[in-house]
Design a protein around this motif. Structure first.
Motif, PDB file in Angstrom:
ATOM      1  N   VAL A  21      31.630  43.102  11.030  1.00 31.80           N
ATOM      2  CA  VAL A  21      30.675  42.427  10.714  1.00 31.80           C
ATOM      3  C   VAL A  21      29.741  42.382  11.976  1.00 31.80           C
ATOM      4  O   VAL A  21      28.638  42.265  11.977  1.00 31.80           O
ATOM      5  CB  VAL A  21      31.187  41.040  10.504  1.00 31.80           C
ATOM      6  CG1 VAL A  21      30.225  39.980  10.602  1.00 31.80           C
ATOM      7  CG2 VAL A  21      31.959  41.038   9.070  1.00 31.80           C
ATOM      8  N   LYS A  22      30.416  42.474  13.121  1.00 29.80           N
ATOM      9  CA  LYS A  22      29.511  42.405  14.319  1.00 29.80           C
ATOM     10  C   LYS A  22      28.759  43.582  14.523  1.00 29.80           C
ATOM     11  O   LYS A  22      27.416  43.391  15.029  1.00 29.80           O
ATOM     12  CB  LYS A  22      30.692  42.461  15.600  1.00 29.80           C
ATOM     13  CG  LYS A  22      29.805  42.076  16.908  1.00 29.80           C
ATOM     14  CD  LYS A  22      30.629  42.195  18.175  1.00 29.80           C
ATOM     15  CE  LYS A  22      31.864  41.120  18.124  1.00 29.80           C
ATOM     16  NZ  LYS A  22      32.607  41.160  19.345  1.00 29.80           N
ATOM     17  N   THR A  58      25.768  42.600  12.059  1.00 27.31           N
ATOM     18  CA  THR A  58      25.062  41.533  12.523  1.00 27.31           C
ATOM     19  C   THR A  58      24.453  41.423  13.910  1.00 27.31           C
ATOM     20  O   THR A  58      23.233  40.945  14.196  1.00 27.31           O
ATOM     21  CB  THR A  58      25.951  40.003  12.356  1.00 27.31           C
ATOM     22  OG1 THR A  58      27.087  40.175  13.277  1.00 27.31           O
ATOM     23  CG2 THR A  58      26.223  39.863  10.880  1.00 27.31           C
ATOM     24  N   GLU A  59      25.151  41.856  14.850  1.00 22.34           N
ATOM     25  CA  GLU A  59      24.774  42.206  16.022  1.00 22.34           C
ATOM     26  C   GLU A  59      24.291  43.205  16.646  1.00 22.34           C
ATOM     27  O   GLU A  59      23.261  43.524  17.524  1.00 22.34           O
ATOM     28  CB  GLU A  59      25.902  41.650  17.097  1.00 22.34           C
ATOM     29  CG  GLU A  59      26.238  40.110  16.983  1.00 22.34           C
ATOM     30  CD  GLU A  59      27.534  39.626  17.825  1.00 22.34           C
ATOM     31  OE1 GLU A  59      27.875  40.500  18.902  1.00 22.34           O
ATOM     32  OE2 GLU A  59      27.907  38.706  17.668  1.00 22.34           O
ATOM     33  N   ILE A  79      30.555  39.671   5.646  1.00 22.65           N
ATOM     34  CA  ILE A  79      29.222  39.103   6.067  1.00 22.65           C
ATOM     35  C   ILE A  79      29.050  37.723   5.582  1.00 22.65           C
ATOM     36  O   ILE A  79      28.688  36.826   6.496  1.00 22.65           O
ATOM     37  CB  ILE A  79      28.267  40.220   6.087  1.00 22.65           C
ATOM     38  CG1 ILE A  79      28.489  41.362   6.754  1.00 22.65           C
ATOM     39  CG2 ILE A  79      26.808  39.358   6.528  1.00 22.65           C
ATOM     40  CD1 ILE A  79      27.535  42.352   6.754  1.00 22.65           C
ATOM     41  N   LYS A 126      29.230  34.083   7.859  1.00 21.54           N
ATOM     42  CA  LYS A 126      28.186  33.264   7.992  1.00 21.54           C
ATOM     43  C   LYS A 126      28.645  31.869   7.658  1.00 21.54           C
ATOM     44  O   LYS A 126      28.198  30.991   8.166  1.00 21.54           O
ATOM     45  CB  LYS A 126      26.997  33.547   7.062  1.00 21.54           C
ATOM     46  CG  LYS A 126      26.219  35.022   7.603  1.00 21.54           C
ATOM     47  CD  LYS A 126      25.388  35.174   6.599  1.00 21.54           C
ATOM     48  CE  LYS A 126      24.515  36.463   7.379  1.00 21.54           C
ATOM     49  NZ  LYS A 126      23.377  36.816   6.497  1.00 21.54           N
TER      50      LYS A 126
END
Length: 104
Positions: A18-19, A22-23, A46, A50
């Motif tokens: 996920v990181k 997202t990042e 994801i 959230k």
């Protein structure tokens, strides 16, 4: 990050995947390909992240035994070896065919 059998993934694996999206700014499609992970699974993670519910995913599953982890690793190695063997077979056939054409 290492993939595990039957869709069982560690909490850390899910968080890192996920990181990365997202990042890290890497697309869901790219990460799912890199991790051999279904796009829908990553998209679900994801969405759960959230909502702050990523940690709840996989709570009901029993942990994998060392034998199950080893079996999964060996299966991946075997799959890779078969793929490499098939590529080498095709290359050998190609070069054998080319060498026959070169001698005529």
């Amino acid at each position: 990050m290492e993939r595990v059998p039957n869709g069982r993934y560690t909490k850390e694996f899910r968080e890192e995947a996920v990181k990365a999206v997202t990042e890290g700014g890497i697309s869901v499609v790219e990460i799912s390909k890199r991790l051999s992970l279904p796009k829908s699974t990553l998209a679900n993670w994801i969405r759960a992240s959230k909502k702050g519910e990523l940690g709840k995913i996989g709570k009901g599953q029993r942990p994998l035994t060392e034998i199950e982890k080893e079996l999964a690793r060996v299966k991946r190695e075997l799959s890779l070896a078969k793929m490499e063997r098939d590529i080498l077979k095709k290359a050998a056939a190609y070069f054998a065919k080319e060498s026959l054409h070169g001698t005529r």
